[in-house]
Design an enzyme around this catalytic site. Structure first.
Site, PDB file in Angstrom:
ATOM      1  N   ARG A  45      -1.904  -5.466   0.645  1.00  0.00           N
ATOM      2  CA  ARG A  45      -3.122  -4.740   1.022  1.00  0.00           C
ATOM      3  C   ARG A  45      -3.706  -3.992  -0.164  1.00  0.00           C
ATOM      4  O   ARG A  45      -4.906  -3.807  -0.268  1.00  0.00           O
ATOM      5  CB  ARG A  45      -2.816  -3.730   2.123  1.00  0.00           C
ATOM      6  CG  ARG A  45      -2.423  -4.348   3.431  1.00  0.00           C
ATOM      7  CD  ARG A  45      -2.400  -3.326   4.518  1.00  0.00           C
ATOM      8  NE  ARG A  45      -3.687  -2.624   4.586  1.00  0.00           N
ATOM      9  CZ  ARG A  45      -3.983  -1.712   5.508  1.00  0.00           C
ATOM     10  NH1 ARG A  45      -3.080  -1.393   6.424  1.00  0.00           N
ATOM     11  NH2 ARG A  45      -5.151  -1.119   5.538  1.00  0.00           N
ATOM     12  N   LYS A 100      -8.627   0.189  -5.087  1.00  0.00           N
ATOM     13  CA  LYS A 100      -8.914  -0.243  -3.699  1.00  0.00           C
ATOM     14  C   LYS A 100      -9.681   0.854  -2.976  1.00  0.00           C
ATOM     15  O   LYS A 100     -10.665   0.600  -2.287  1.00  0.00           O
ATOM     16  CB  LYS A 100      -7.606  -0.510  -2.974  1.00  0.00           C
ATOM     17  CG  LYS A 100      -7.703  -0.514  -1.451  1.00  0.00           C
ATOM     18  CD  LYS A 100      -6.375  -0.736  -0.772  1.00  0.00           C
ATOM     19  CE  LYS A 100      -5.579   0.497  -0.547  1.00  0.00           C
ATOM     20  NZ  LYS A 100      -5.906   1.246   0.684  1.00  0.00           N
ATOM     21  N   ASN A 101      -9.264   2.109  -3.168  1.00  0.00           N
ATOM     22  CA  ASN A 101      -9.860   3.207  -2.403  1.00  0.00           C
ATOM     23  C   ASN A 101     -11.183   3.696  -2.956  1.00  0.00           C
ATOM     24  O   ASN A 101     -11.819   4.563  -2.351  1.00  0.00           O
ATOM     25  CB  ASN A 101      -8.854   4.355  -2.267  1.00  0.00           C
ATOM     26  CG  ASN A 101      -7.700   3.980  -1.347  1.00  0.00           C
ATOM     27  OD1 ASN A 101      -7.759   2.961  -0.660  1.00  0.00           O
ATOM     28  ND2 ASN A 101      -6.653   4.778  -1.357  1.00  0.00           N
ATOM     29  N   CYS A 153      -1.658   4.595  12.281  1.00  0.00           N
ATOM     30  CA  CYS A 153      -0.955   3.590  11.483  1.00  0.00           C
ATOM     31  C   CYS A 153       0.454   4.150  11.256  1.00  0.00           C
ATOM     32  O   CYS A 153       0.823   5.196  11.780  1.00  0.00           O
ATOM     33  CB  CYS A 153      -1.673   3.346  10.166  1.00  0.00           C
ATOM     34  SG  CYS A 153      -1.549   4.736   9.052  1.00  0.00           S
ATOM     35  N   ASP A 205      -0.149   9.471  -1.981  1.00  0.00           N
ATOM     36  CA  ASP A 205       0.029   8.027  -2.158  1.00  0.00           C
ATOM     37  C   ASP A 205       1.058   7.694  -3.230  1.00  0.00           C
ATOM     38  O   ASP A 205       1.376   6.520  -3.407  1.00  0.00           O
ATOM     39  CB  ASP A 205      -1.301   7.358  -2.521  1.00  0.00           C
ATOM     40  CG  ASP A 205      -2.261   7.378  -1.354  1.00  0.00           C
ATOM     41  OD1 ASP A 205      -3.434   7.051  -1.542  1.00  0.00           O
ATOM     42  OD2 ASP A 205      -1.828   7.753  -0.243  1.00  0.00           O
ATOM     43  N   ARG A 211      -3.993   9.553  11.988  1.00  0.00           N
ATOM     44  CA  ARG A 211      -5.217   9.178  11.248  1.00  0.00           C
ATOM     45  C   ARG A 211      -6.484   9.374  12.085  1.00  0.00           C
ATOM     46  O   ARG A 211      -7.282   8.458  12.267  1.00  0.00           O
ATOM     47  CB  ARG A 211      -5.126   7.740  10.731  1.00  0.00           C
ATOM     48  CG  ARG A 211      -3.829   7.363  10.037  1.00  0.00           C
ATOM     49  CD  ARG A 211      -3.558   8.111   8.743  1.00  0.00           C
ATOM     50  NE  ARG A 211      -4.502   7.867   7.692  1.00  0.00           N
ATOM     51  CZ  ARG A 211      -4.475   6.811   6.883  1.00  0.00           C
ATOM     52  NH1 ARG A 211      -3.572   5.888   7.064  1.00  0.00           N
ATOM     53  NH2 ARG A 211      -5.368   6.672   5.927  1.00  0.00           N
TER      54      ARG A 211
HETATM   55  C1  EPZ Z   1      -7.542   8.317   2.172  1.00  0.00           C
HETATM   56  O1  EPZ Z   1      -7.238   8.189   3.545  1.00  0.00           O
HETATM   57  C2  EPZ Z   1      -6.875   7.132   1.493  1.00  0.00           C
HETATM   58  N1  EPZ Z   1      -7.426   5.889   2.027  1.00  0.00           N
HETATM   59  C3  EPZ Z   1      -5.370   7.180   1.741  1.00  0.00           C
HETATM   60  O2  EPZ Z   1      -4.784   6.122   1.012  1.00  0.00           O
HETATM   61  C4  EPZ Z   1      -4.828   8.498   1.207  1.00  0.00           C
HETATM   62  O3  EPZ Z   1      -3.448   8.589   1.499  1.00  0.00           O
HETATM   63  C5  EPZ Z   1      -5.576   9.677   1.857  1.00  0.00           C
HETATM   64  O4  EPZ Z   1      -6.988   9.535   1.639  1.00  0.00           O
HETATM   65  C6  EPZ Z   1      -5.145  11.019   1.292  1.00  0.00           C
HETATM   66  O5  EPZ Z   1      -5.358  11.037  -0.090  1.00  0.00           O
HETATM   67  C7  EPZ Z   1      -8.634   5.472   1.588  1.00  0.00           C
HETATM   68  O6  EPZ Z   1      -9.275   6.109   0.765  1.00  0.00           O
HETATM   69  C8  EPZ Z   1      -9.127   4.179   2.148  1.00  0.00           C
HETATM   70  P1  EPZ Z   1      -7.727  11.859   4.789  1.00  0.00           P
HETATM   71  P2  EPZ Z   1      -8.013   9.108   4.618  1.00  0.00           P
HETATM   72  O7  EPZ Z   1      -8.866  11.780   5.716  1.00  0.00           O
HETATM   73  O8  EPZ Z   1      -9.351   9.446   4.131  1.00  0.00           O
HETATM   74  C9  EPZ Z   1      -6.456  14.442   8.503  1.00  0.00           C
HETATM   75  C10 EPZ Z   1      -3.355   4.319   0.646  1.00  0.00           C
HETATM   76  O9  EPZ Z   1      -2.130   4.310   0.593  1.00  0.00           O
HETATM   77  N2  EPZ Z   1      -7.754  14.100   9.073  1.00  0.00           N
HETATM   78  O10 EPZ Z   1      -7.932  12.450   3.438  1.00  0.00           O
HETATM   79  O11 EPZ Z   1      -7.881   8.452   5.943  1.00  0.00           O
HETATM   80  C11 EPZ Z   1      -5.535  13.240   8.350  1.00  0.00           C
HETATM   81  O12 EPZ Z   1      -4.853  12.978   9.561  1.00  0.00           O
HETATM   82  C12 EPZ Z   1      -4.065   5.095   1.725  1.00  0.00           C
HETATM   83  O13 EPZ Z   1      -4.118   3.744  -0.180  1.00  0.00           O
HETATM   84  C13 EPZ Z   1      -8.125  14.659  10.290  1.00  0.00           C
HETATM   85  O14 EPZ Z   1      -7.382  15.420  10.904  1.00  0.00           O
HETATM   86  O15 EPZ Z   1      -7.121  10.408   4.600  1.00  0.00           O
HETATM   87  C14 EPZ Z   1      -4.611  13.668   7.232  1.00  0.00           C
HETATM   88  O16 EPZ Z   1      -3.584  14.467   7.770  1.00  0.00           O
HETATM   89  C15 EPZ Z   1      -3.088   5.620   2.768  1.00  0.00           C
HETATM   90  N3  EPZ Z   1      -9.336  14.334  10.822  1.00  0.00           N
HETATM   91  C16 EPZ Z   1      -5.500  14.541   6.351  1.00  0.00           C
HETATM   92  O17 EPZ Z   1      -6.633  14.887   7.149  1.00  0.00           O
HETATM   93  C17 EPZ Z   1     -10.216  13.491  10.181  1.00  0.00           C
HETATM   94  O18 EPZ Z   1     -11.322  13.243  10.710  1.00  0.00           O
HETATM   95  C18 EPZ Z   1      -6.016  13.828   5.116  1.00  0.00           C
HETATM   96  O19 EPZ Z   1      -6.524  12.579   5.542  1.00  0.00           O
HETATM   97  C19 EPZ Z   1      -9.821  12.929   8.947  1.00  0.00           C
HETATM   98  C20 EPZ Z   1      -8.591  13.257   8.403  1.00  0.00           C
END
Ligand code: EPZ
Length: 444
Positions: free
Chosen positions: A401, A22-23, A120, A309, A125
């Site tokens: 999802r 999915k990702n 969420c 995850d 996020r």
């Molecule tokens: C991706 O989310 C995945 N989703 C998530 O999978 C996964 O848990 C996550 O990466 C971590 O591996 C998709 O790929 C669609 P991040 P993402 O940006 O990109 C902070 C699932 O279960 N951050 O890597 O949104 C954030 O708050 C989902 O399939 C900022 O502060 O996660 C987090 O603490 C859930 N500012 C950390 O970075 C930003 O602009 C990592 O988040 C972006 C992120």
């Protein structure tokens, strides 16, 4: 609202097949925005988030084909005309990964109007790092009425250093950089296989990218990209979830159509917990129980560390291990929503800040439980597979999802699981203490 009814106690035995990631599919679908030509993607999982992205692209004027191919896992996307480069809140609120259209929309059309995704269940996020990178590449971005308005005549290559490692941030800015003027150097990038998958598609589309899968990615911007046909990776989180399903039920399960290379941290942890895990081939992994489960700590990290995850799923397994397992969540601030539901089933878990202490083995008893987010749902399914009696899992739309036909796949290896609509007539809600209806074995 669909529910799962799961009767625990059956060891899972046989072969279970993993669907596409999915990702990976979500950023790769967004990448189609970058070209007027058709982009055909294969191994696309049939899950709700993909349908949400299909709606999102169509709402902007793209044409997204129905599912095709022998495995019904192929879609073709044409963004020849993007009549309305807006990602509306009604769609974005159901899937925050919609922010992945931000970079490609600005790169292709010079403008984008994207609803702020909002938080969420697992955390705030934010997408501040996406915005910061796009502004450094010359975009003007304002925020009002819950929307991001972004404009740029043409993005310029820049030197970007991510303050934090962000998966979709890396993907969003990679898609912005491939059509920017000049070179973009991105440092402190995410190394997840989903980033590498996206880079492979973009390269097939004619992009010039070096270093995808490492912390440093270098991109030479192009003036346009062509269409391509690309098969995305198997879902490493679905594969890991199935390995734990085989482990927690004391079964002998072969997980096929996966990518064993992407499962290193998960396989190592399952072996540390006392399971026999054999890599039978590049796309096939076998898990067997081998005596009592042993407690083992996890600390979630960016790839190639133990994936956040998989944290909820591992916690379900840890409830059955002999000893004390420390589960530390380092990526998201609120990713323990599954804990209270596991405790209601009899687990012994104490949370202190970002660490959960799991004492086992605990005998789990079936209960009526509530799913709260995608991976917490998976954790409850795993617990119900080993719990004594029949559990009812509510709000399984969270599961839908990211897991394709999971009840069929699990039933195919011996799980007693079925999906039901509302079990009770409207208005008569069942108390958690009510004995759930016991369907005849034929019903399962
Ligand atoms: C991706 O989310 C995945 N989703 C998530 O999978 C996964 O848990 C996550 O990466 C971590 O591996 C998709 O790929 C669609 P991040 P993402 O940006 O990109 C902070 C699932 O279960 N951050 O890597 O949104 C954030 O708050 C989902 O399939 C900022 O502060 O996660 C987090 O603490 C859930 N500012 C950390 O970075 C930003 O602009 C990592 O988040 C972006 C992120």
């Amino acid at each position: 609202m669909d529910r799962f009814v799961i009767r625990g106690g059956n060891p899972l035995v046989g072969t279970i097949r993993v669907s596409g990631a999915k990702n990976s599919a979500l950023p790769c679908m967004a990448a189609a925005i970058l070209t007027e030509d058709e982009v055909t993607l294969e191994n696309i999982p049939q899950v709700r988030d993909i349908e949400t992205e299909r709606k999102l692209l169509a709402s902007m004027g793209a044409e997204v084909s129905p599912r095709q191919g022998r495995a019904n896992d192929r879609i073709t996307i044409s963004c020849r005309t993007l009549s309305d480069p807006v990602a509306r809140y009604e769609i974005v609120k159901t899937m925050r990964a919609s922010s992945l259209v931000l970079g490609p929309l600005i790169a292709r059309t010079g403008m984008a109007r994207v609803a702020m995704p909002g938080g969420c269940a697992i955390g705030g996020r934010p997408i501040d790092l996406h915005i910061k990178g796009l502004e450094k590449m010359g975009a003007t971005i304002t925020q009002e009425h819950g929307y991001l308005e972004a404009r740029a005549d043409r993005l310029r290559g820049a030197h970007l250093v991510f303050d934090k490692i962000t998966v979709t941030g890396t993907e969003d800015l990679l898609m912005a950089a491939v059509l920017a003027e000049g070179e973009t150097l991105m440092e402190n990038c995410a190394r997840e296989p989903e980033v590498t998958d996206l880079a492979a598609l973009l390269t097939a589309m004619g992009a010039k990218i070096e270093g995808a899968g490492t912390s440093t990615i270098r991109v030479q911007g192009a003036t346009s990209l062509r269409g391509a046909r690309y098969r995305i990776n198997p879902d490493r989180i679905e594969a890991g979830t199935f390995l734990i399903a085989g482990a927690i039920t004391g079964g002998d399960l072969v997980v096929s159509n996966c990518n064993a290379e992407h499962l290193g941290a998960v396989i190592a942890k399952l072996q540390e917990a006392g399971l026999l895990v054999d890599i039978l081939g590049p796309d096939t992994v076998r898990v067997r129980s081998h005596g009592p489960l042993r407690a083992a700590d996890i600390s979630t990290e960016e790839y190639p560390g133990f994936p956040t995850d998989m944290q909820a799923q591992y916690m379900a397994l840890a409830t059955q291990a002999e000893g004390v397992s420390q589960v530390r969540e380092n990526i998201f601030e609120n990713r323990f929503m599954h804990v209270q539901e596991l405790v209601r089933m009899g687990a012994n878990i104490k949370v202190d800040g970002s660490t959960a202490t799991v004492r086992g083995p605990a005998r789990l008893s079936a209960a009526a439980v509530m799913c709260s987010d995608l991976r917490a749902s998976a954790s409850l399914v795993l617990a119900a597979l080993v719990a004594d009696g029949e559990s009812i899992l509510d709000r399984v739309y969270h599961m839908d999802r990211g897991y394709e036909r999971i009840e069929e796949k699990l039933r195919g290896v011996g799980a007693q699981i079925r999906r039901m609509g509302d079990i009770f007539p409207q208005g008569k809600m069942r108390r958690a203490t009510d004995n759930p209806p016991v369907p005849s074995p034929a019903d399962i």
